[in-house]
Design an enzyme around this catalytic site. Structure first.
Site, PDB file in Angstrom:
ATOM      1  N   ARG A  74       3.090   0.674 -13.409  1.00  0.00           N
ATOM      2  CA  ARG A  74       1.964  -0.023 -12.773  1.00  0.00           C
ATOM      3  C   ARG A  74       1.014  -0.506 -13.870  1.00  0.00           C
ATOM      4  NH1 ARG A  74      -0.656   3.527  -8.328  1.00  0.00           N
ATOM      5  NH2 ARG A  74       1.214   3.005  -7.134  1.00  0.00           N
ATOM      6  N   ARG A 143      -8.791   4.729 -11.199  1.00  0.00           N
ATOM      7  CA  ARG A 143      -7.674   3.782 -11.365  1.00  0.00           C
ATOM      8  C   ARG A 143      -8.178   2.347 -11.440  1.00  0.00           C
ATOM      9  NH1 ARG A 143      -2.886   6.093  -7.673  1.00  0.00           N
ATOM     10  NH2 ARG A 143      -2.742   8.148  -8.618  1.00  0.00           N
ATOM     11  N   LYS A 219      -6.528  11.634  -7.482  1.00  0.00           N
ATOM     12  CA  LYS A 219      -6.742  10.211  -7.788  1.00  0.00           C
ATOM     13  C   LYS A 219      -8.126   9.746  -7.330  1.00  0.00           C
ATOM     14  CE  LYS A 219      -3.174   8.759  -5.261  1.00  0.00           C
ATOM     15  NZ  LYS A 219      -2.300   8.045  -4.285  1.00  0.00           N
ATOM     16  N   LYS A 221     -10.541   6.028  -6.706  1.00  0.00           N
ATOM     17  CA  LYS A 221     -10.402   4.569  -6.591  1.00  0.00           C
ATOM     18  C   LYS A 221     -11.750   3.882  -6.385  1.00  0.00           C
ATOM     19  CE  LYS A 221      -5.768   4.934  -4.707  1.00  0.00           C
ATOM     20  NZ  LYS A 221      -4.871   4.616  -3.583  1.00  0.00           N
ATOM     21  N   CYS A 441       3.761  -1.660   2.595  1.00  0.00           N
ATOM     22  CA  CYS A 441       3.906  -0.967   1.309  1.00  0.00           C
ATOM     23  C   CYS A 441       5.351  -1.081   0.836  1.00  0.00           C
ATOM     24  CB  CYS A 441       3.524   0.493   1.469  1.00  0.00           C
ATOM     25  SG  CYS A 441       4.763   1.422   2.386  1.00  0.00           S
ATOM     26  N   CYS A 447      10.389   4.245  -3.317  1.00  0.00           N
ATOM     27  CA  CYS A 447       9.341   5.245  -3.140  1.00  0.00           C
ATOM     28  C   CYS A 447       9.940   6.584  -2.712  1.00  0.00           C
ATOM     29  CB  CYS A 447       8.318   4.776  -2.106  1.00  0.00           C
ATOM     30  SG  CYS A 447       7.063   6.040  -1.861  1.00  0.00           S
ATOM     31  N   CYS A 486       5.276   5.854   5.271  1.00  0.00           N
ATOM     32  CA  CYS A 486       4.887   7.261   5.455  1.00  0.00           C
ATOM     33  C   CYS A 486       3.375   7.300   5.681  1.00  0.00           C
ATOM     34  CB  CYS A 486       5.313   8.095   4.240  1.00  0.00           C
ATOM     35  SG  CYS A 486       4.131   8.069   2.891  1.00  0.00           S
ATOM     36  N   CYS A 490      -0.448   3.459   1.980  1.00  0.00           N
ATOM     37  CA  CYS A 490      -0.622   2.557   0.829  1.00  0.00           C
ATOM     38  C   CYS A 490      -0.962   1.113   1.220  1.00  0.00           C
ATOM     39  CB  CYS A 490       0.614   2.582  -0.049  1.00  0.00           C
ATOM     40  SG  CYS A 490       0.927   4.216  -0.758  1.00  0.00           S
TER      41      CYS A 490
HETATM   42 FE1  SRM Z   1       0.056   4.446  -2.835  1.00  0.00          FE
HETATM   43  C1  SRM Z   1       1.649   7.287  -3.601  1.00  0.00           C
HETATM   44  C2  SRM Z   1       2.701   2.686  -3.817  1.00  0.00           C
HETATM   45  C3  SRM Z   1      -1.852   1.699  -2.765  1.00  0.00           C
HETATM   46  C4  SRM Z   1      -2.264   6.092  -0.916  1.00  0.00           C
HETATM   47  N1  SRM Z   1       1.844   4.931  -3.630  1.00  0.00           N
HETATM   48  C5  SRM Z   1       2.277   6.211  -3.898  1.00  0.00           C
HETATM   49  C6  SRM Z   1       3.592   6.161  -4.701  1.00  0.00           C
HETATM   50  C7  SRM Z   1       3.255   6.144  -6.146  1.00  0.00           C
HETATM   51  C8  SRM Z   1       4.630   7.224  -4.338  1.00  0.00           C
HETATM   52  C9  SRM Z   1       4.658   8.476  -5.154  1.00  0.00           C
HETATM   53  O1  SRM Z   1       3.626   9.132  -5.341  1.00  0.00           O
HETATM   54  O2  SRM Z   1       5.755   8.829  -5.587  1.00  0.00           O
HETATM   55  C10 SRM Z   1       4.109   4.765  -4.226  1.00  0.00           C
HETATM   56  C11 SRM Z   1       5.061   4.058  -5.180  1.00  0.00           C
HETATM   57  C12 SRM Z   1       6.029   3.209  -4.401  1.00  0.00           C
HETATM   58  C13 SRM Z   1       6.790   2.269  -5.230  1.00  0.00           C
HETATM   59  O3  SRM Z   1       8.034   2.397  -5.299  1.00  0.00           O
HETATM   60  O4  SRM Z   1       6.201   1.357  -5.807  1.00  0.00           O
HETATM   61  C14 SRM Z   1       2.812   4.070  -3.880  1.00  0.00           C
HETATM   62  N2  SRM Z   1       0.337   2.576  -3.325  1.00  0.00           N
HETATM   63  C15 SRM Z   1       1.531   2.012  -3.625  1.00  0.00           C
HETATM   64  C16 SRM Z   1       1.426   0.497  -3.704  1.00  0.00           C
HETATM   65  C17 SRM Z   1       2.342  -0.125  -4.749  1.00  0.00           C
HETATM   66  C18 SRM Z   1       1.719  -0.076  -2.304  1.00  0.00           C
HETATM   67  C19 SRM Z   1       1.966  -1.556  -2.245  1.00  0.00           C
HETATM   68  O5  SRM Z   1       2.965  -1.906  -1.615  1.00  0.00           O
HETATM   69  O6  SRM Z   1       1.193  -2.342  -2.776  1.00  0.00           O
HETATM   70  C20 SRM Z   1      -0.083   0.363  -3.974  1.00  0.00           C
HETATM   71  C21 SRM Z   1      -0.402   0.389  -5.433  1.00  0.00           C
HETATM   72  C22 SRM Z   1      -1.862   0.213  -5.661  1.00  0.00           C
HETATM   73  C23 SRM Z   1      -2.269   0.101  -7.090  1.00  0.00           C
HETATM   74  O7  SRM Z   1      -2.061  -0.975  -7.670  1.00  0.00           O
HETATM   75  O8  SRM Z   1      -2.826   1.051  -7.622  1.00  0.00           O
HETATM   76  C24 SRM Z   1      -0.602   1.630  -3.313  1.00  0.00           C
HETATM   77  N3  SRM Z   1      -1.777   4.028  -2.081  1.00  0.00           N
HETATM   78  C25 SRM Z   1      -2.320   2.783  -2.052  1.00  0.00           C
HETATM   79  C26 SRM Z   1      -3.427   2.753  -1.136  1.00  0.00           C
HETATM   80  C27 SRM Z   1      -4.271   1.524  -0.781  1.00  0.00           C
HETATM   81  C28 SRM Z   1      -5.534   1.440  -1.552  1.00  0.00           C
HETATM   82  O9  SRM Z   1      -5.797   2.275  -2.410  1.00  0.00           O
HETATM   83  O10 SRM Z   1      -6.268   0.513  -1.295  1.00  0.00           O
HETATM   84  C29 SRM Z   1      -3.530   4.020  -0.595  1.00  0.00           C
HETATM   85  C30 SRM Z   1      -4.506   4.453   0.528  1.00  0.00           C
HETATM   86  C31 SRM Z   1      -5.897   4.642   0.082  1.00  0.00           C
HETATM   87  C32 SRM Z   1      -6.098   6.026  -0.449  1.00  0.00           C
HETATM   88  O11 SRM Z   1      -5.865   6.233  -1.632  1.00  0.00           O
HETATM   89  O12 SRM Z   1      -6.443   6.908   0.341  1.00  0.00           O
HETATM   90  C33 SRM Z   1      -2.494   4.824  -1.193  1.00  0.00           C
HETATM   91  N4  SRM Z   1      -0.277   6.430  -2.371  1.00  0.00           N
HETATM   92  C34 SRM Z   1      -1.245   6.900  -1.518  1.00  0.00           C
HETATM   93  C35 SRM Z   1      -1.063   8.310  -1.344  1.00  0.00           C
HETATM   94  C36 SRM Z   1      -1.913   9.238  -0.448  1.00  0.00           C
HETATM   95  C37 SRM Z   1      -3.105   9.755  -1.146  1.00  0.00           C
HETATM   96  C38 SRM Z   1      -3.829  10.787  -0.322  1.00  0.00           C
HETATM   97  O13 SRM Z   1      -5.051  10.808  -0.365  1.00  0.00           O
HETATM   98  O14 SRM Z   1      -3.190  11.596   0.346  1.00  0.00           O
HETATM   99  C39 SRM Z   1       0.057   8.671  -2.123  1.00  0.00           C
HETATM  100  C40 SRM Z   1       0.661  10.059  -2.278  1.00  0.00           C
HETATM  101  C41 SRM Z   1      -0.103  10.941  -3.185  1.00  0.00           C
HETATM  102  O15 SRM Z   1      -1.053  10.551  -3.876  1.00  0.00           O
HETATM  103  O16 SRM Z   1       0.239  12.123  -3.224  1.00  0.00           O
HETATM  104  C42 SRM Z   1       0.530   7.464  -2.733  1.00  0.00           C
HETATM  105 FE1  SF4 Z   2       5.580   5.196  -0.356  1.00  0.00          FE
HETATM  106 FE2  SF4 Z   2       4.283   6.132   1.725  1.00  0.00          FE
HETATM  107 FE3  SF4 Z   2       2.992   4.687  -0.087  1.00  0.00          FE
HETATM  108 FE4  SF4 Z   2       4.682   3.503   1.496  1.00  0.00          FE
HETATM  109  S1  SF4 Z   2       2.820   4.536   2.163  1.00  0.00           S
HETATM  110  S2  SF4 Z   2       4.590   3.241  -0.742  1.00  0.00           S
HETATM  111  S3  SF4 Z   2       6.229   5.029   1.799  1.00  0.00           S
HETATM  112  S4  SF4 Z   2       3.880   6.665  -0.430  1.00  0.00           S
END
Ligand code: SRM
Ligand code: SF4
Length: 526
Positions: A74, A143, A219, A221, A441, A447, A486, A490
């Site tokens: 990323r 981030r 994390k 943000k 997402c 993922c 899930c 995201c």
């Molecule tokens: Fe996310 C984890 C993809 C925005 C909440 N996110 C992941 C991971 C890294 C999976 C992992 O931990 O193994 C995913 C990688 C998938 C892949 O193959 O690329 C992933 N998140 C993404 C992206 C690429 C989705 C997309 O299709 O664009 C976004 C990348 C953003 C960036 O450039 O930094 C992405 N993730 C978000 C958002 C939206 C936002 O921030 O505006 C959220 C919800 C907001 C928040 O943070 O509450 C989000 N991602 C999560 C979470 C749940 C965090 C939590 O509080 O429980 C995880 C899992 C974790 O952190 O344990 C996670």
């Molecule tokens: Fe992966 Fe769940 Fe985030 Fe989708 S919402 S990219 S399935 S961690």
């Protein structure tokens, strides 16, 4: 100095020597395509996730082969702004070291998928040569800082972009680990990283003056919004700044928001999505200090024992907004002002051409689920490459996974328009308003947390829904629809009008009723 929390990740950070771990040794081990379990947690702070191709997991297992490991990288892009040369560099890295595609994320960043271990180091080095980096793109730190990519008010955009960059730099980890591991300077000596000093004077740890050796509990943000657009979805983030304007383009300060977040776990009622609260008002000069104070309060008060309850939203929920604000003000040494009035109208992008007050042109194009790639009938990646070769302005990634080709001078407009037409991008936004407001997402196959499909399925679902909308005469009615594989959220599904959240292959929870401006949480419907 923070005490050692009980969650396993706290121990990993503690033993890591400021994020070094055994990453270098792991990279040198050619017997496996993976890194050690602990290093997989640490590389996140360097912007790198170990993954495997889930489509072929079973097949590999049957053949007694290790999973098809590769890495997702990323790239941190404050405010989502990339120069044409940087676009060309990202394009080349995608072709040469990754799976040939670029993913524009929901947080204005680039992602590469499918980078094998032996290609990691050169990819990261080349990203840095392109004047981007991947440090703190993931991990328990602040981030990528997002901001409204506003093509209409260039002065306002300039100011919020500068603030986004300042906050991003200021809250970057100071450890030399990133440069030691990924960027050889040829001398074999440890690289000294220098940044501006903390604004709050309680330096407990000279190596990491803001974070300390345990970094944050989870994390973190940060985003900046410019009303009436809430395209950055401010209520979904830990820390937010809402620009308050007097007149057309004079930013007098920011309302500061804290405690938003989406992630939850199915069946665990202690986890939930939460909208951020407006905590107070600060002047532009105070904004970075306030950000640092919020980070420090989360560092010291966040839950380091239970990782599922470690996000800032739970800290704010537990302490209460007033007590949280008190701690922030104590560190700042000044009081926040009363929040000012503001109105958000929507959280979507403004598609098509816009001319700004300087006479420059900006073209916002729809990139379905942020997937930049060539397909047989849509050579988008090639088209954008050709545009980047002649474009003299910039590219802006939006928080809705779309792209703005920005700052096109009147003299250049015809040439860019011709390329947009040649590569079939000129009518990218001639789609139903539902599709234009859709987001999914990544989910499968990369993922590791996906329970169901998302970006590979939502486009088909929208096609089916389009027929229903056509029958109802609603083709041009903007409705936000978001899908995630899930409950981590995201694509921010819990603030969409329609949200699908994966439970299992082919099964989703359906949420309805989020606000059109991202200001209200939806409810589980079915
Ligand atoms: Fe996310 C984890 C993809 C925005 C909440 N996110 C992941 C991971 C890294 C999976 C992992 O931990 O193994 C995913 C990688 C998938 C892949 O193959 O690329 C992933 N998140 C993404 C992206 C690429 C989705 C997309 O299709 O664009 C976004 C990348 C953003 C960036 O450039 O930094 C992405 N993730 C978000 C958002 C939206 C936002 O921030 O505006 C959220 C919800 C907001 C928040 O943070 O509450 C989000 N991602 C999560 C979470 C749940 C965090 C939590 O509080 O429980 C995880 C899992 C974790 O952190 O344990 C996670
Ligand atoms: Fe992966 Fe769940 Fe985030 Fe989708 S919402 S990219 S399935 S961690």
């Amino acid at each position: 100095m923070t005490t050692l929390g009980k969650s396993a990740n706290e121990g990993i950070k503690d033993a890591s020597q400021y994020l070094r771990g055994t990453i270098l040794e792991g990279l040198a081990n050619t017997a496996t395509g993976s890194l050690s379990k602990d290093d997989q947690q640490l590389t996140k702070f360097h912007g790198i996730y170990q993954q495997d191709d889930r489509d072929i997991r079973k097949e590999r297992r049957a053949k007694k082969l290790e999973p098809a490991y590769s890495f997702m990288i990323r790239v941190r892009v404050p405010g989502g702004v990339s120069s044409p040369q940087q676009w060309l560099d990202m394009d080349r890295i995608a072709q040469e070291h990754a799976n040939g595609a670029i993913k524009l994320t929901t947080r204005q960043a680039f992602q590469f998928h499918g980078v094998i271990k032996s290609n990691l180091k050169k990819s990261i080095a080349e990203i840095n040569e392109a004047l981007f980096d991947t440090l703190a793109a993931c991990g328990d730190v602040n981030r990528n800082v997002m901001c409204n990519p506003n093509p209409m008010q260039s002065k306002v955009h300039g100011e919020v972009l500068q603030l986004a960059t300042e906050i991003s730099d200021h809250l970057s980890p100071r450890t030399g680990a990133y440069h030691e591991i990924w960027i050889d300077d040829g001398t074999g000596e440890k690289v000294k990283v220098t940044y501006d000093p903390p604004r709050i004077d309680d330096i407990a740890d000279p190596e990491e003056p803001i974070y300390g050796k345990h970094y944050l509990p989870r994390k973190f943000k940060t985003v900046i919004a410019v009303p009436p657009s809430n395209d950055v979805d401010i209520y979904a983030h830990c820390l937010g700044y809402i620009a308050i304007l007097e007149g057309d383009d004079n930013i007098v300060g920011y309302n500061v928001t804290v405690g938003g977040g989406m992630g939850m776990t199915h069946g665990n009622e202690d986890t939930f999505p939460r909208l951020a609260d407006v905590m107070g008002f600060c002047t532009p000069e105070q904004a970075v200090t306030v950000g640092e104070a919020v980070v420090r309060v989360q560092r010291d008060f966040g839950n380091r024992d239970v990782r599922t309850n470690a996000r800032l939203k739970y800290t704010v929920e537990r302490m209460g907004l007033d007590a949280f604000r008190d701690e922030v003000e104590k560190l700042c040494g000044f009081k926040l002002g009363k929040p000012r009035d503001f109105t958000f109208e929507d959280n979507g992008d403004r598609y098509g051409w816009i001319e700004d007050h300087l006479g420059n042109h900006h073209y916002t194009m729809f990139v379905e689920n942020g997937r930049v790639r060539d397909t047989d009938d849509y050579p988008m990646m090639t088209g954008l490459r050709e545009i980047a070769k002649v474009h003299e302005g910039d590219f802006r990634l939006t928080a809705n996974q779309n792209l703005i080709i920005s700052n096109i001078s009147p003299e250049k407009k015809k040439e860019i328009e011709k390329l947009l037409t040649e590569y079939k991008m000129i009518d990218s936004h001639e789609r139903s308003a539902l599709r234009l407001n859709s987001m999914a997402c990544v989910a499968l196959p990369t993922c590791g947390l996906a329970l169901a499909e998302s970006q590979r399925y939502l486009p088909d679902l929208v096609s089916e829904l389009d027929e229903v909308l056509d029958d109802a005469g609603l083709r041009h009615d903007a409705i936000t629809i978001r899908m995630t594989g899930c409950p981590n959220g995201c694509a921010r599904p819990y603030i969409a009008e329609i949200g699908f959240v994966g439970r299992a292959p082919g099964k989703y929870n359906l949420y309805l009723g989020g606000g059109f401006a991202g200001q209200r949480l939806s409810k589980l419907y079915a």
